[in-house]
Design a protein around this motif. Structure first.
Motif, short mmCIF file in Angstrom:
data_model
loop_
_atom_site.label_atom_id
_atom_site.label_comp_id
_atom_site.label_asym_id
_atom_site.label_seq_id
_atom_site.Cartn_x
_atom_site.Cartn_y
_atom_site.Cartn_z
N GLN A 32 0.84 -1.21 0.00
CA GLN A 32 0.00 0.00 0.00
C GLN A 32 0.88 1.26 0.00
O GLN A 32 0.47 2.31 0.49
CB GLN A 32 -0.92 0.00 1.22
N GLU A 33 2.06 1.12 -0.58
CA GLU A 33 2.99 2.25 -0.74
C GLU A 33 3.42 2.84 0.60
O GLU A 33 3.33 4.04 0.85
CB GLU A 33 2.39 3.32 -1.66
N ARG A 34 3.90 1.95 1.46
CA ARG A 34 4.54 2.35 2.70
C ARG A 34 5.91 1.69 2.77
O ARG A 34 6.08 0.55 2.33
CB ARG A 34 3.71 1.93 3.93
N TYR A 35 6.87 2.41 3.31
CA TYR A 35 8.19 1.84 3.57
C TYR A 35 8.17 1.39 5.02
O TYR A 35 8.24 2.21 5.95
CB TYR A 35 9.27 2.88 3.32
N VAL A 36 8.04 0.09 5.26
CA VAL A 36 7.76 -0.46 6.58
C VAL A 36 9.05 -0.95 7.25
O VAL A 36 9.79 -1.75 6.67
CB VAL A 36 6.75 -1.63 6.47
N ILE A 37 9.29 -0.46 8.45
CA ILE A 37 10.46 -0.88 9.22
C ILE A 37 9.99 -1.48 10.54
O ILE A 37 9.21 -0.87 11.27
CB ILE A 37 11.39 0.31 9.50
N ARG A 38 10.45 -2.67 10.84
CA ARG A 38 10.20 -3.29 12.14
C ARG A 38 11.56 -3.62 12.76
O ARG A 38 12.57 -3.70 12.05
CB ARG A 38 9.34 -4.55 12.01
N TYR A 39 11.58 -3.82 14.07
CA TYR A 39 12.86 -4.08 14.71
C TYR A 39 12.68 -4.85 16.01
O TYR A 39 11.61 -4.85 16.61
CB TYR A 39 13.63 -2.78 14.96
N ASP A 40 13.77 -5.50 16.43
CA ASP A 40 13.80 -6.18 17.72
C ASP A 40 14.17 -5.17 18.80
O ASP A 40 15.23 -4.54 18.72
CB ASP A 40 14.86 -7.30 17.73
N GLN A 41 13.28 -5.03 19.80
CA GLN A 41 13.63 -4.18 20.94
C GLN A 41 14.84 -4.78 21.67
O GLN A 41 15.18 -5.96 21.51
CB GLN A 41 12.46 -4.15 21.94
N ARG A 42 15.49 -3.98 22.48
CA ARG A 42 16.55 -4.52 23.34
C ARG A 42 15.99 -5.69 24.15
O ARG A 42 14.83 -5.67 24.57
CB ARG A 42 17.06 -3.45 24.29
N ASP A 43 16.80 -6.70 24.33
CA ASP A 43 16.43 -7.91 25.08
C ASP A 43 15.44 -8.80 24.34
O ASP A 43 14.82 -9.67 24.95
CB ASP A 43 15.90 -7.57 26.48
N THR A 44 15.26 -8.59 23.04
CA THR A 44 14.42 -9.49 22.25
C THR A 44 15.14 -9.83 20.95
O THR A 44 16.01 -9.09 20.48
CB THR A 44 13.04 -8.88 21.90
N GLY A 45 14.75 -10.96 20.37
CA GLY A 45 15.25 -11.33 19.06
C GLY A 45 16.76 -11.31 18.95
O GLY A 45 17.47 -11.83 19.81
N LEU A 46 17.26 -10.69 17.88
CA LEU A 46 18.68 -10.65 17.60
C LEU A 46 19.36 -9.38 18.09
O LEU A 46 20.54 -9.17 17.82
CB LEU A 46 18.91 -10.80 16.08
N SER A 47 18.62 -8.54 18.81
CA SER A 47 19.20 -7.33 19.34
C SER A 47 19.98 -7.62 20.63
O SER A 47 19.94 -8.73 21.16
CB SER A 47 18.11 -6.28 19.61
N THR A 48 20.68 -6.61 21.14
CA THR A 48 21.50 -6.77 22.34
C THR A 48 20.66 -7.26 23.52
O THR A 48 19.57 -6.75 23.77
CB THR A 48 22.18 -5.44 22.70
N HIS A 49 21.20 -8.25 24.23
CA HIS A 49 20.57 -8.77 25.43
C HIS A 49 21.42 -8.40 26.66
O HIS A 49 22.64 -8.30 26.57
CB HIS A 49 20.42 -10.29 25.36
N TYR A 50 20.73 -8.23 27.77
CA TYR A 50 21.38 -7.86 29.03
C TYR A 50 21.11 -8.97 30.05
O TYR A 50 20.16 -9.75 29.91
CB TYR A 50 20.82 -6.54 29.54
N PRO A 51 21.92 -9.07 31.11
CA PRO A 51 21.66 -10.09 32.12
C PRO A 51 20.25 -9.96 32.69
O PRO A 51 19.76 -8.84 32.88
CB PRO A 51 22.73 -9.80 33.18
N GLN A 52 19.63 -11.09 32.96
CA GLN A 52 18.27 -11.07 33.51
C GLN A 52 18.27 -10.31 34.84
O GLN A 52 19.08 -10.57 35.72
CB GLN A 52 17.76 -12.49 33.72
N GLY A 53 17.36 -9.35 34.94
CA GLY A 53 17.26 -8.54 36.15
C GLY A 53 18.19 -7.35 36.17
O GLY A 53 18.19 -6.57 37.13
N GLU A 54 18.96 -7.16 35.11
CA GLU A 54 19.92 -6.05 35.06
C GLU A 54 19.85 -5.32 33.72
O GLU A 54 20.82 -5.30 32.95
CB GLU A 54 21.34 -6.55 35.30
N PRO A 55 18.72 -4.72 33.40
CA PRO A 55 18.63 -4.01 32.12
C PRO A 55 19.58 -2.82 32.11
O PRO A 55 19.59 -2.01 33.03
CB PRO A 55 17.17 -3.54 32.07
N GLY A 56 20.39 -2.74 31.09
CA GLY A 56 21.34 -1.64 31.00
C GLY A 56 20.77 -0.47 30.23
O GLY A 56 21.49 0.20 29.47
N TYR A 57 19.50 -0.19 30.43
CA TYR A 57 18.83 0.87 29.68
C TYR A 57 17.56 1.27 30.42
O TYR A 57 17.09 0.55 31.31
CB TYR A 57 18.48 0.41 28.26
#
Length: 227
Positions: free
Chosen positions: A52-77
């Motif tokens: 429908q003529e949109r340039y669609v961008i999706r992404y993995d939030q921090r701590d999900t998918g292939l993005s940067t992960h942090y120790p459980q219980g210690e979000p660095g953000y």
């Protein structure tokens, strides 16, 4: 239809992004909710938006998918960092402005991004979320609240237990207009968990929304920025 993948470096984090369609079309950034990678914006959904003529961008939030992960219980953000991530992704793609669409926690992130950078947001589409600084809205059902609290008792190192919880979650969140597709949900959950090097790290999102939320902004502040 062209589909491209790109890793965006923002604030010490590497965010996995994916774009659909023609870069010359109006851009639309999709922001998914708590503990959910970009896969929860279905491929077909993104493809149809791009058609429908949109340039669609999706992404993995921090701590999900292939993005940067942090120790459980210690979000660095912080929660604000997630809003900055959205703007950083626009910068990386060379976009001055974009339409934003947010689901659940992604809706809160989209709103904070719009409040802090109103000149960069063309429109806001908010799904299954709440407006900032507005109180007295209906809460979730008792059954769903009890289901959500059960997450505290899950062994987040047990992938089978996590998958079972997520399957129950998708069934409870399904709408009534269309039948819940349990098989498709199970396939998506399996695919999502397989991508994440540490799926338990996604529970760091709980800490972000239990601390100071952007919803503490005053309604007068919101009106002054948009009206």
């Amino acid at each position: 239809m062209p589909v491209t993948d790109k890793i965006v470096e923002i604030g010490g984090a590497a965010l996995q992004t994916q774009a659909f369609g023609d870069p010359s079309s109006p851009p639309l950034l999709l922001i998914m909710g708590m503990m959910s990678s970009m896969l929860w914006w279905p491929d077909r959904f993104c493809e149809e938006l791009a058609a429908q003529e949109r340039y669609v961008i999706r992404y993995d939030q921090r701590d999900t998918g292939l993005s940067t992960h942090y120790p459980q219980g210690e979000p660095g953000y912080s929660f604000s960092d997630l809003a900055d991530d959205a703007m950083g992704i626009l910068d990386s793609y060379g976009l001055e402005t974009a339409h934003l669409a947010g689901m659940s926690m992604g809706g809160l992130i989209a709103q904070e991004a719009a409040l802090r950078h109103p000149q960069r947001v063309r429109t806001l589409t908010l799904i299954s979320t709440s407006p900032l600084a507005v109180e007295g809205l209906p809460s979730s059902t008792k059954a769903y609240r009890e289901h959500s609290m059960a997450a505290e008792r899950i062994d987040w190192s047990d992938l089978r237990a996590i998958a079972d919880f997520l399957r129950r979650d998708t069934a409870m969140l399904a709408g009534i207009r269309h039948p819940h597709d349990a098989e498709a949900a199970s396939v998506l959950i399996t695919r999502d968990m397989a991508r994440a090097p540490s799926f338990a790290s996604a529970t760091n999102h709980f800490a972000l929304v239990s601390e100071e939320e952007p919803a503490r902004l005053q309604a007068s502040d919101i009106k002054s920025r948009f009206l």
